[in-house]
Write a protein that holds these residues in place. Structure first.
Motif, mmCIF file in Angstrom:
data_model
loop_
_atom_site.group_PDB
_atom_site.id
_atom_site.type_symbol
_atom_site.label_atom_id
_atom_site.label_comp_id
_atom_site.label_asym_id
_atom_site.label_seq_id
_atom_site.Cartn_x
_atom_site.Cartn_y
_atom_site.Cartn_z
ATOM 1 N N ASP A 98 34.995 34.168 20.413
ATOM 2 C CA ASP A 98 35.284 32.582 20.457
ATOM 3 C C ASP A 98 35.415 32.102 21.835
ATOM 4 N N GLY A 99 34.834 30.950 22.363
ATOM 5 C CA GLY A 99 35.062 30.197 23.511
ATOM 6 C C GLY A 99 34.252 30.841 24.842
ATOM 7 N N ASP A 100 33.654 31.970 24.299
ATOM 8 C CA ASP A 100 32.554 32.331 25.479
ATOM 9 C C ASP A 100 31.458 31.385 25.846
ATOM 10 N N SER A 101 31.085 31.361 26.745
ATOM 11 C CA SER A 101 29.913 30.280 27.096
ATOM 12 C C SER A 101 28.871 30.923 28.051
ATOM 13 N N VAL A 102 27.584 30.406 28.013
ATOM 14 C CA VAL A 102 26.559 30.869 28.895
ATOM 15 C C VAL A 102 26.005 29.489 29.381
ATOM 16 N N PHE A 103 25.626 29.311 30.706
ATOM 17 C CA PHE A 103 25.021 28.170 31.282
ATOM 18 C C PHE A 103 23.528 28.356 31.684
ATOM 19 N N PHE A 104 22.273 27.594 31.314
ATOM 20 C CA PHE A 104 21.261 27.715 31.920
ATOM 21 C C PHE A 104 20.996 26.560 32.717
ATOM 22 N N ALA A 105 20.425 26.975 34.125
ATOM 23 C CA ALA A 105 20.220 26.105 34.913
ATOM 24 C C ALA A 105 18.687 25.667 34.677
ATOM 25 N N ALA A 106 18.377 24.500 34.472
ATOM 26 C CA ALA A 106 17.327 23.890 34.372
ATOM 27 C C ALA A 106 16.509 23.727 35.879
ATOM 28 N N PHE A 126 22.242 23.493 30.793
ATOM 29 C CA PHE A 126 22.366 23.685 29.319
ATOM 30 C C PHE A 126 23.332 24.839 28.926
ATOM 31 N N MET A 127 24.022 24.419 28.056
ATOM 32 C CA MET A 127 25.294 25.267 27.387
ATOM 33 C C MET A 127 24.983 25.985 26.267
ATOM 34 N N ILE A 128 25.190 27.172 26.047
ATOM 35 C CA ILE A 128 25.764 27.794 24.667
ATOM 36 C C ILE A 128 27.116 28.121 24.772
ATOM 37 N N ARG A 129 27.848 28.003 23.642
ATOM 38 C CA ARG A 129 29.150 28.173 23.401
ATOM 39 C C ARG A 129 29.424 28.615 22.157
ATOM 40 N N LEU A 138 27.670 28.273 16.679
ATOM 41 C CA LEU A 138 27.540 28.199 18.182
ATOM 42 C C LEU A 138 27.528 26.644 18.419
ATOM 43 N N GLU A 139 27.668 26.133 19.958
ATOM 44 C CA GLU A 139 27.657 24.886 20.053
ATOM 45 C C GLU A 139 26.538 24.738 21.225
ATOM 46 N N LEU A 140 26.059 23.803 21.512
ATOM 47 C CA LEU A 140 25.085 23.368 22.501
ATOM 48 C C LEU A 140 25.634 22.217 23.297
ATOM 49 N N GLY A 141 25.452 22.204 24.653
ATOM 50 C CA GLY A 141 25.699 21.148 25.421
ATOM 51 C C GLY A 141 24.702 21.029 26.634
ATOM 52 N N TRP A 142 24.719 19.574 27.259
ATOM 53 C CA TRP A 142 23.618 19.555 28.126
ATOM 54 C C TRP A 142 24.117 18.449 29.270
ATOM 55 N N VAL A 143 23.512 18.614 30.342
ATOM 56 C CA VAL A 143 23.625 17.402 31.536
ATOM 57 C C VAL A 143 22.665 17.492 32.265
ATOM 58 N N LEU A 144 21.640 16.309 32.223
ATOM 59 C CA LEU A 144 20.523 16.176 33.152
ATOM 60 C C LEU A 144 20.720 15.186 34.558
ATOM 61 N N VAL A 174 24.315 25.553 14.277
ATOM 62 C CA VAL A 174 24.641 25.098 15.831
ATOM 63 C C VAL A 174 24.869 23.644 15.674
ATOM 64 N N GLN A 175 25.957 23.261 16.593
ATOM 65 C CA GLN A 175 26.460 22.074 16.550
ATOM 66 C C GLN A 175 26.375 21.650 18.151
ATOM 67 N N ALA A 176 26.869 20.285 17.989
ATOM 68 C CA ALA A 176 27.004 19.509 19.261
ATOM 69 C C ALA A 176 27.848 18.498 19.091
ATOM 70 N N PHE A 177 28.736 18.518 20.358
ATOM 71 C CA PHE A 177 30.022 17.313 20.165
ATOM 72 C C PHE A 177 29.606 16.343 21.381
ATOM 73 N N LEU A 178 29.552 15.178 21.118
ATOM 74 C CA LEU A 178 29.066 13.966 21.989
ATOM 75 C C LEU A 178 30.341 13.007 21.934
ATOM 76 N N ASP A 179 30.001 12.603 23.070
ATOM 77 C CA ASP A 179 30.984 11.229 23.534
ATOM 78 C C ASP A 179 30.128 10.153 22.504
ATOM 79 N N ALA A 180 30.660 9.583 21.457
ATOM 80 C CA ALA A 180 30.024 8.467 20.583
ATOM 81 C C ALA A 180 29.389 7.470 21.247
#
Length: 228
Positions: A98-106, A126-129, A138-144, A174-180
């Motif tokens: 729990d808490g481990d993450s991997v980040f993919f460079a686009a 892009f993240m997998i946590r 698992l959780e996904l996250g992203w920034v572009l 798989v879930q994602a948490f966003l600023d609403a």
């Protein structure tokens, strides 16, 4: 009074049987993302590989922008702090607890990096946590970078990472948490087949105000049905 209450539960027809058919958690851990250095994920226009410390200059180009950090739990960082943050995220390659993450460079081939014209530019990450090994979540996250938004790159990369997550790691959810307030990311979640499941009111205090968090999710069987 004992404090106990009689609670009526409403269950969707067939849902219990369907969920049971999915079986117990069977996430495929441990997973070492180092293999993706030599064999990255590829989409029509992008290469998705593990983030590297040497990507820091490109990452800082969007990490420093107010319109980007507005929707992320990132403080303002100077260049040295930004480079250190990228190196720290790049060090994560294993998913096991729990808490481990991997980040993919686009990476956008043919577009030169900001600090080295011989390298291709990283336009986002892009993240997998791991949210829960026990419950296979698992959780996904992203920034572009805003310069590359509105051209379908986020959808292209996020879909590839979502598919990789289900196909390779086998989570139940798989879930994602966003600023609403982040309408663009909310729309991306919906295009990926994720549903908005909840809004946590005033969960965090950032930028001088209380902010809501939106939760999106998709189950493995829903993803499989959508992908055919």
């Amino acid at each position: 009074m004992s404090g106990e209450r009689d609670i009526a539960y409403v269950v969707e027809p067939g849902r219990i049987a369907t969920a049971t058919a999915d079986g117990p958690p069977a996430v495929r851990f441990p997973y070492d993302a180092s293999a993706l250095v030599a064999e990255p994920l590829r989409t029509e226009r992008l290469v998705l590989r593990p983030l590297e410390a040497s990507d820091a200059a490109d990452v800082y180009e969007y990490q420093r922008l107010p319109e980007v950090i507005r929707y992320l739990p990132w403080p303002e960082r100077d260049r040295a702090e930004g480079y250190e943050h990228t190196a720290k995220r790049a060090a994560g390659r294993a998913l096991a607890a729990d808490g481990d993450s991997v980040f993919f460079a686009a990476v956008l081939p043919g577009t030169p990096a900001t600090d080295d014209p011989t390298r291709d530019r990283v336009i986002g990450d892009f993240m997998i946590r791991v949210s829960s090994v026990r419950h296979a979540q698992l959780e996904l996250g992203w920034v572009l970078h805003p310069e590359f938004q509105g051209r379908g790159f986020a959808r292209e990369a996020a879909q590839a990472v979502l598919d990789f997550t289900f196909e390779t790691l086998n989570p139940h959810r798989v879930q994602a948490f966003l600023d609403a307030r982040n309408g663009a990311s909310a729309a991306l979640c919906e295009r990926l087949g994720m549903r908005r499941e909840a809004t946590i009111l005033e969960e965090e205090y950032n930028d001088g105000e209380w902010q809501d968090t939106a939760i999106y999710g998709v189950l493995r069987r829903e993803w499989a049905a959508a992908r055919g």
